[in-house]
Design an enzyme around this catalytic site. Sequence first.
Site, short mmCIF file in Angstrom:
data_model
loop_
_atom_site.label_atom_id
_atom_site.label_comp_id
_atom_site.label_asym_id
_atom_site.label_seq_id
_atom_site.Cartn_x
_atom_site.Cartn_y
_atom_site.Cartn_z
N LYS A 30 -5.36 -6.83 21.91
CA LYS A 30 -6.69 -6.25 22.01
C LYS A 30 -7.68 -6.94 21.03
CE LYS A 30 -5.78 -3.16 25.20
NZ LYS A 30 -4.46 -3.35 25.80
C1 PLP Z 1 -3.84 -1.84 26.39
C2 PLP Z 1 -4.28 -0.72 27.23
C3 PLP Z 1 -3.75 0.57 27.10
C4 PLP Z 1 -2.54 0.90 26.30
O1 PLP Z 1 -2.49 0.47 25.04
P1 PLP Z 1 -1.09 0.26 24.27
O2 PLP Z 1 -1.60 0.26 22.86
O3 PLP Z 1 -0.53 -1.05 24.67
O4 PLP Z 1 -0.23 1.40 24.57
C5 PLP Z 1 -4.31 1.59 27.85
N1 PLP Z 1 -5.30 1.37 28.70
C6 PLP Z 1 -5.83 0.13 28.88
C7 PLP Z 1 -6.95 -0.05 29.84
C8 PLP Z 1 -5.31 -0.94 28.17
O5 PLP Z 1 -5.81 -2.16 28.38
#
Ligand code: PLP
Length: 399
Positions: free
Chosen positions: A186
Site C-alpha cells: 500500500k
Molecule cells: C489491501 C486491501 C484490503 C486488505 O488489506 P490487508 O491489509 O492486506 O488485509 C482491503 N481492501 C482493499 C480494497 C485492499 O486493496
Amino acid sequence: MPGFELFGDKERQEVNDVLDNGVIMRYGFDGMRKGHWKAKELEVELQHTFQSKHVQLVSSGTAAVSVALASAGVGAGDEVIMPTFTFVASFEAIMMLGAIPILVDIDDTLGLDPKAVEAAITHKTKAIMVVQMCGSMANMDALQNISDSHNLLLVEDACQAIGGTYKGKSLGSIGDLGCFSFDFVKTITCGEGGAVVTNNETYYTNADHYSDHGHDHVGNDRGAESHPFLGYNFRISELHAAVGLAQVKRLPEFLEIQKRNFNILQEALGTIPEVTFRTVPEGGEESCAFLNFFLPDLETARQVIQGFKEGGIDVCWNYYDNNWHYIRKWEHLKELKSLFPISKEVKEGLKYLKTKTFDQSNHYIGRNISCLIKLSWTEVEVKDRAEKMVEIIKAILKI
Ligand SMILES: *Cc1c(COP(=O)(O)O)cnc(C)c1O
C-alpha cells in the site's frame, strides 16, 4: 503506490527505538518502554492525515473492515452491499461476522453504481460498503444520499486510495466509518497493518475494545480490565506501527511523486483518441496510486496487456482475467468452499451468486487497464515507459 520502495533510514530509526527497549507490544509495560508509544503516535498522525476525530490501528486492512462493521453492530444475517470490483478482503470481512455480502455492479468510476445499490436494498440491508479502488472514488454524494435516506451505514474502504480526496475531505473520512490497509504494497506500509477511522465516539470505543479481546483499556493494569462485551485480537504490533509512523510522515512526498508519474503517463495516453479514462466524480482528486484507462473492447484490452508483457511494461493488469479483484474468478466464493460449516443464513443469502450476472461490471472491467504507479521510477524512466506504452497501444489499434 508501494511505500516499501522508499524504505530507508527514517523507518529504521523508528524501529530501532522499539528494539532498544524491547516493548514490541502496543499496550501496557509503561515503565519499560522509555516513552515510546509508536502505535499511539501513529494514531494521532493519522487523525491529522485523514481529518478524522478517532483512529484505531489494527493488524490489517481486512481486520479494519471487519472491526468497522462489528463496531457499528453489523452481524449475523445482515446484508452488506459491496462492489463486484474490489479485493477478496471485502467479502471475507463481511462473512467473518456472519453477515451476507451483496455484490452489485460498478459504473465508469470503477466504484459502486448508486443505481445498482438502490436496487439491491432490502429490509435486511444494514450497510453500504463503498470501495475506493485504485486511488479514486465512487460517486460519494449519491451514495451518501442513499445511505441517509434508507438509514444505512456507509462504510468506506479506502485501502487503495490513501491520500485521495473528495470535495476537500480525505477518502476514508467521508462515511460513518473508514478503513485503511498498510500492508506491504500500500501507499504507506507498516509491513502488515490497518486502521479504522471515524468521527463517531461510540464506534471508536467499540473498535478500541473489540480489537483487543474486549478489554476496556481503563487504568494501567491489563489484568484488571473489565470486558463490556466480547472481542477478538486484531492488534497491531509496536514494530509494525513504528514503520508506519516513519512512512506517514513521508506521505506528502510519496503523493507528489505519484502525481508526477501519473500525469506523465496520463498525458501521453490521452493523445490516443481510442483511450478514455475512468470518470472521477466532480470534486474528487485521485491519490494517483494507479492510472486506469479504457480501451474500445475486451479483446483489445487483452491484446494490449499481452503487448505490454512482451514489451517489458510491467505492473499493468486487466482485472477481467484476474483472480484477486473481480467477481468473475471468485469460484471459491460462488461455490462456498469453506474449511468449516457456514451458517444457513449465509448459505441462503449467497445463493444469488450462482445465477446473477454482472453485465455492466463486465462492460467496464473488461475494457479497463489498471497500471500501478511506482514511487521508485525516475522522471526519465516514466517518460520512456509512457512512450513505449503509446507505441504498443497504437500498433495494436493499427493507428
Ligand atoms: C489491501 C486491501 C484490503 C486488505 O488489506 P490487508 O491489509 O492486506 O488485509 C482491503 N481492501 C482493499 C480494497 C485492499 O486493496
